[in-house]
Scaffold this motif. Structure first.
Motif, PDB file in Angstrom:
ATOM      1  N   GLN A 155       0.585  -0.767  -0.175  1.00  0.00           N
ATOM      2  CA  GLN A 155       0.460   0.711  -0.100  1.00  0.00           C
ATOM      3  C   GLN A 155       0.296   1.242   0.304  1.00  0.00           C
ATOM      4  OE1 GLN A 155      -2.183  -0.158   3.840  1.00  0.00           O
ATOM      5  NE2 GLN A 155      -2.782  -2.459   3.257  1.00  0.00           N
ATOM      6  N   TRP A 156       0.625   2.083  -0.729  1.00  0.00           N
ATOM      7  CA  TRP A 156       1.032   3.250  -0.593  1.00  0.00           C
ATOM      8  C   TRP A 156       0.020   4.507   0.122  1.00  0.00           C
ATOM      9  CZ3 TRP A 156       5.045   6.484  -0.884  1.00  0.00           C
ATOM     10  CH2 TRP A 156       5.057   8.022  -0.619  1.00  0.00           C
ATOM     11  N   TRP A 157       1.122   4.687   1.441  1.00  0.00           N
ATOM     12  CA  TRP A 157       0.765   5.731   2.394  1.00  0.00           C
ATOM     13  C   TRP A 157       1.264   6.866   2.160  1.00  0.00           C
ATOM     14  CZ3 TRP A 157       1.192   2.217   7.640  1.00  0.00           C
ATOM     15  CH2 TRP A 157       0.623   2.033   7.031  1.00  0.00           C
ATOM     16  N   ASP A 158       0.293   7.767   2.338  1.00  0.00           N
ATOM     17  CA  ASP A 158       0.661   9.450   2.325  1.00  0.00           C
ATOM     18  C   ASP A 158       0.904   9.795   3.687  1.00  0.00           C
ATOM     19  OD1 ASP A 158      -1.714  10.167   3.903  1.00  0.00           O
ATOM     20  OD2 ASP A 158      -2.624  10.776   1.986  1.00  0.00           O
ATOM     21  N   ARG A 159       1.348  11.087   3.607  1.00  0.00           N
ATOM     22  CA  ARG A 159       1.810  12.004   5.067  1.00  0.00           C
ATOM     23  C   ARG A 159       0.614  12.174   6.016  1.00  0.00           C
ATOM     24  NH1 ARG A 159       6.226  16.737   4.605  1.00  0.00           N
ATOM     25  NH2 ARG A 159       7.474  15.823   6.417  1.00  0.00           N
ATOM     26  N   GLU A 160       0.133  11.998   5.859  1.00  0.00           N
ATOM     27  CA  GLU A 160      -1.186  12.083   6.513  1.00  0.00           C
ATOM     28  C   GLU A 160      -1.572  10.586   7.122  1.00  0.00           C
ATOM     29  OE1 GLU A 160      -5.898  13.772   7.511  1.00  0.00           O
ATOM     30  OE2 GLU A 160      -4.948  14.178   5.566  1.00  0.00           O
ATOM     31  N   ARG A 161      -1.276  10.031   6.222  1.00  0.00           N
ATOM     32  CA  ARG A 161      -2.305   8.681   6.445  1.00  0.00           C
ATOM     33  C   ARG A 161      -0.440   7.699   7.215  1.00  0.00           C
ATOM     34  NH1 ARG A 161      -2.460   4.343   8.638  1.00  0.00           N
ATOM     35  NH2 ARG A 161      -3.628   2.588   8.334  1.00  0.00           N
ATOM     36  N   LEU A 162       0.200   7.490   6.926  1.00  0.00           N
ATOM     37  CA  LEU A 162       2.070   7.560   7.655  1.00  0.00           C
ATOM     38  C   LEU A 162       1.487   7.932   9.894  1.00  0.00           C
ATOM     39  CD1 LEU A 162       3.844   5.635   8.237  1.00  0.00           C
ATOM     40  CD2 LEU A 162       5.455   7.876   6.758  1.00  0.00           C
ATOM     41  N   ARG A 163       1.447   9.761   9.146  1.00  0.00           N
ATOM     42  CA  ARG A 163       1.745  10.171  10.615  1.00  0.00           C
ATOM     43  C   ARG A 163       0.297   9.665  11.281  1.00  0.00           C
ATOM     44  NH1 ARG A 163       2.881  12.493  14.867  1.00  0.00           N
ATOM     45  NH2 ARG A 163       4.005  14.137  15.252  1.00  0.00           N
ATOM     46  N   SER A 164      -0.681   8.926  10.773  1.00  0.00           N
ATOM     47  CA  SER A 164      -1.392   7.827  11.785  1.00  0.00           C
ATOM     48  C   SER A 164      -0.806   7.294  12.722  1.00  0.00           C
ATOM     49  CB  SER A 164      -3.014   8.097  11.422  1.00  0.00           C
ATOM     50  OG  SER A 164      -2.716   7.370  10.725  1.00  0.00           O
ATOM     51  N   GLU A 165       0.337   6.841  12.392  1.00  0.00           N
ATOM     52  CA  GLU A 165       0.819   5.495  12.384  1.00  0.00           C
ATOM     53  C   GLU A 165       2.107   6.021  13.446  1.00  0.00           C
ATOM     54  OE1 GLU A 165      -0.666   2.604  12.853  1.00  0.00           O
ATOM     55  OE2 GLU A 165      -2.914   2.385  11.375  1.00  0.00           O
ATOM     56  N   LEU A 166       3.249   6.291  12.545  1.00  0.00           N
ATOM     57  CA  LEU A 166       4.228   6.660  13.040  1.00  0.00           C
ATOM     58  C   LEU A 166       4.692   8.477  13.645  1.00  0.00           C
ATOM     59  CD1 LEU A 166       7.526   6.107  13.246  1.00  0.00           C
ATOM     60  CD2 LEU A 166       7.461   6.930  10.923  1.00  0.00           C
ATOM     61  N   ALA A 167       5.658   8.335  15.057  1.00  0.00           N
ATOM     62  CA  ALA A 167       4.591   9.496  15.253  1.00  0.00           C
ATOM     63  C   ALA A 167       6.204  11.017  15.098  1.00  0.00           C
ATOM     64  CB  ALA A 167       4.948   9.567  16.856  1.00  0.00           C
ATOM     65  N   SER A 168       6.334  10.444  13.760  1.00  0.00           N
ATOM     66  CA  SER A 168       7.591  11.614  13.230  1.00  0.00           C
ATOM     67  C   SER A 168       7.011  12.155  12.041  1.00  0.00           C
ATOM     68  CB  SER A 168       8.711  10.505  13.222  1.00  0.00           C
ATOM     69  OG  SER A 168       9.511  11.389  12.147  1.00  0.00           O
ATOM     70  N   ASP A 169       7.947  13.396  11.887  1.00  0.00           N
ATOM     71  CA  ASP A 169       7.138  13.849  10.728  1.00  0.00           C
ATOM     72  C   ASP A 169       8.988  13.992   9.673  1.00  0.00           C
ATOM     73  OD1 ASP A 169       5.327  15.413  11.228  1.00  0.00           O
ATOM     74  OD2 ASP A 169       6.683  16.705  12.653  1.00  0.00           O
ATOM     75  N   ARG A 170       9.301  13.202   9.273  1.00  0.00           N
ATOM     76  CA  ARG A 170      10.320  13.238   9.162  1.00  0.00           C
ATOM     77  C   ARG A 170       9.751  12.649   7.718  1.00  0.00           C
ATOM     78  NH1 ARG A 170      15.779  13.477   8.983  1.00  0.00           N
ATOM     79  NH2 ARG A 170      17.570  11.672   7.346  1.00  0.00           N
ATOM     80  N   TYR A 171       9.539  11.971   7.454  1.00  0.00           N
ATOM     81  CA  TYR A 171       9.103  11.577   6.174  1.00  0.00           C
ATOM     82  C   TYR A 171       7.807  11.566   5.512  1.00  0.00           C
ATOM     83  CZ  TYR A 171      12.348   8.278   8.702  1.00  0.00           C
ATOM     84  OH  TYR A 171      13.424   8.025   9.510  1.00  0.00           O
ATOM     85  N   LEU A 172       7.764  11.357   4.026  1.00  0.00           N
ATOM     86  CA  LEU A 172       6.664  12.289   3.218  1.00  0.00           C
ATOM     87  C   LEU A 172       5.817  11.094   2.347  1.00  0.00           C
ATOM     88  CD1 LEU A 172       9.392  13.521   0.349  1.00  0.00           C
ATOM     89  CD2 LEU A 172       7.767  14.809   2.324  1.00  0.00           C
ATOM     90  N   GLY A 173       5.446   9.726   3.079  1.00  0.00           N
ATOM     91  CA  GLY A 173       4.925   8.484   2.706  1.00  0.00           C
ATOM     92  C   GLY A 173       5.635   7.602   2.910  1.00  0.00           C
ATOM     93  N   ALA A 174       4.166   6.552   2.811  1.00  0.00           N
ATOM     94  CA  ALA A 174       5.351   5.088   3.051  1.00  0.00           C
ATOM     95  C   ALA A 174       5.345   4.061   2.111  1.00  0.00           C
ATOM     96  CB  ALA A 174       4.958   4.503   5.062  1.00  0.00           C
ATOM     97  N   MET A 175       5.601   2.949   1.830  1.00  0.00           N
ATOM     98  CA  MET A 175       5.607   1.640   0.833  1.00  0.00           C
ATOM     99  C   MET A 175       4.967   0.780   2.687  1.00  0.00           C
ATOM    100  SD  MET A 175       7.190  -0.668  -1.960  1.00  0.00           S
ATOM    101  CE  MET A 175       8.627  -1.204  -0.869  1.00  0.00           C
ATOM    102  N   TYR A 176       3.522   0.201   2.851  1.00  0.00           N
ATOM    103  CA  TYR A 176       3.350  -0.288   4.177  1.00  0.00           C
ATOM    104  C   TYR A 176       3.516  -1.574   3.020  1.00  0.00           C
ATOM    105  CZ  TYR A 176       1.439  -2.288   7.540  1.00  0.00           C
ATOM    106  OH  TYR A 176       0.723  -3.424   9.037  1.00  0.00           O
ATOM    107  N   ASP A 177       4.103  -2.524   3.712  1.00  0.00           N
ATOM    108  CA  ASP A 177       3.507  -4.561   3.382  1.00  0.00           C
ATOM    109  C   ASP A 177       2.934  -4.990   4.874  1.00  0.00           C
ATOM    110  OD1 ASP A 177       4.222  -6.788   2.679  1.00  0.00           O
ATOM    111  OD2 ASP A 177       6.193  -6.539   2.553  1.00  0.00           O
TER     112      ASP A 177
END
Length: 426
Positions: free
Chosen positions: A155-177
């Protein structure tokens, strides 16, 4: 020689060791002799013993003493070089077969944990996180490629979706496996060792191999004994020294390091990574992290290509951790440890034969938790006469590191400096 203790780490402090196994003395015989009691060697030994082979494993130190007992604990589908590089090396069809085998390797790992009751804290979920816009484009392309061409649902998670799981502002999104995950690596290695012993494998600790005598019935010699066998498996990886020069020239030992905070308490730890996934960024000199069973943060983020520990390692690791999680600025490091991994020049897996009865696997390149077990099983299958999978990986062309023994380390250090500069600038 008696086996030494495990290097100090949170892993060694949080799981009980197996009873010390004897040191090899005298001459014994076996169907298969395996050098190295890590994931590769133990997986091969277990597979062969369950098929009725007489198996001996020779380990210079203790079961799981090397990279298998010290790594970041992230079990990620695929291989370190990535699918694009594999396609360039062997074509899409074979690259797809290799990727599918890595998923089978993950299923084997999960199956061994369940079948042998290995208490190693498996957790589902892995996120690959970009920092720069260039990296974001690459990760988004990888998500599309995995879903369409490799049929692997990430899955591609945008920054807002990633931020709901990971408490860091360093990243622009995530590939979640959701299939990949993480575990306690030393506990898993010790569980494999226990299963191998119960299956009848003879494991000798404190039994460093000093010489390989090749032939119709090869011999592995130690300081106090020798094993005569029909087939040999070389699974020493980064710690294989002076045994097979043609393998060592195609492998570079690289130091990697991991820090562990004190326990943070469940509430504070869960606030960092709410879904308990493992995380790794996409820089060449990457950061990777996850939570431990006792609610501490495990953070890896430094490598040494010169074989020397980096200066002020504790300070560097602390700063990198605080850059990801500024809210931990009041938290330091309780444990800090490292070890050697083996990288190949192209970062692709290097598995095959040096002779019809001499098998090897190396080149996991920091991505070995699943791949090393897959390699051991693949080598065991080849010894049993089912060599299609080993022949597939043997198609990958592996070249020696340039510069020979004298210059290959300085050349690699220079190359890594370029990649780090690239990470920093664009």
């Amino acid at each position: 020689m008696s086996p030494g203790s495990y290097p100090a780490s949170w892993y060694a402090a949080s799981t009980p060791p197996l009873p010390v196994q004897p040191t090899l003395e005298g001459r014994i015989e076996a169907d298969v002799c395996i050098l190295g009691a890590g994931y590769t060697g133990l997986s091969a030994a277990l597979e062969l013993a369950e098929a009725g082979y007489r198996v001996v494993v020779l380990e210079a130190e203790r079961i799981g003493w090397g990279a298998s007992g010290r790594n970041g604990g992230q079990a990620i589908a695929g291989f370190s070089c990535g699918e694009t590089k594999l396609e360039a090396l062997v074509g899409f069809d074979d690259a797809k077969k290799m990727f599918d085998l890595s998923l089978e390797g993950l299923r084997w790992l999960r199956g061994r944990i369940d079948r042998h009751g290995i208490d190693c804290d498996w957790r589902d979920g892995h996120a690959t996180v970009p920092i720069k816009p260039r990296q974001q484009r690459e990760v988004e392309h990888a998500v599309e490629d995995f879903n369409t061409r490799y049929r692997h649902p990430v899955q591609w998670w945008d920054r807002e979706r990633l931020r709901s799981e990971l408490a860091s502002d360093r990243y622009l999104g995530a590939m979640y496996d959701p299939v990949s995950g993480h575990l306690h690596p030393l506990a898993y290695a010790l569980g494999l060792g226990r299963a191998a012993l119960e299956a009848g494998v003879r494991i000798f600790e404190g039994s460093r191999v000093t010489r390989l005598v090749r032939g119709a019935r090869p011999v592995l010699k130690t300081a106090a004994g020798e094993v005569v066998c029909d087939s040999v498996v070389l699974a020493g990886n980064a710690l294989l020294r002076g045994i097979a020069p043609e393998l060592e020239s195609r492998m570079m030992p690289v130091g990697t390091y991991i820090a562990a905070t004190p326990p943070l308490g469940e509430e504070r730890a869960r606030a960092l990574i709410r879904n308990d996934m493992a995380v790794a960024d996409t820089n060449w000199a990457l950061d990777y992290f996850r939570l431990g069973r006792d609610h501490r943060l495990l953070f890896g983020g430094r490598a040494s290509y010169s074989t020397l520990p980096p200066p002020n390692l504790r300070g560097v690791m602390t700063r990198r951790m605080h850059r990801v999680f500024p809210q931990l600025r009041d938290v330091g490091i309780e444990y800090l440890w490292g070890g050697m991994i083996d990288i190949s020049l192209n970062r692709a897996p290097h598995w095959g034969r040096l002779a019809p009865n001499l098998y090897f696997a190396q080149g996991f390149s920091g991505h070995g938790l699943i791949a090393a077990g897959l390699a051991g099983t693949t080598l065991a299958q080849a010894i049993r006469g089912q060599s299609e999978r080993l022949d597939l990986f043997a198609k990958i062309d592996h070249r020696p590191f340039p510069g020979g023994r004298a210059l290959r380390t300085p050349l690699l250090v220079a190359a890594m400096a370029w990649y780090k500069l690239r990470d920093a600038l664009w």
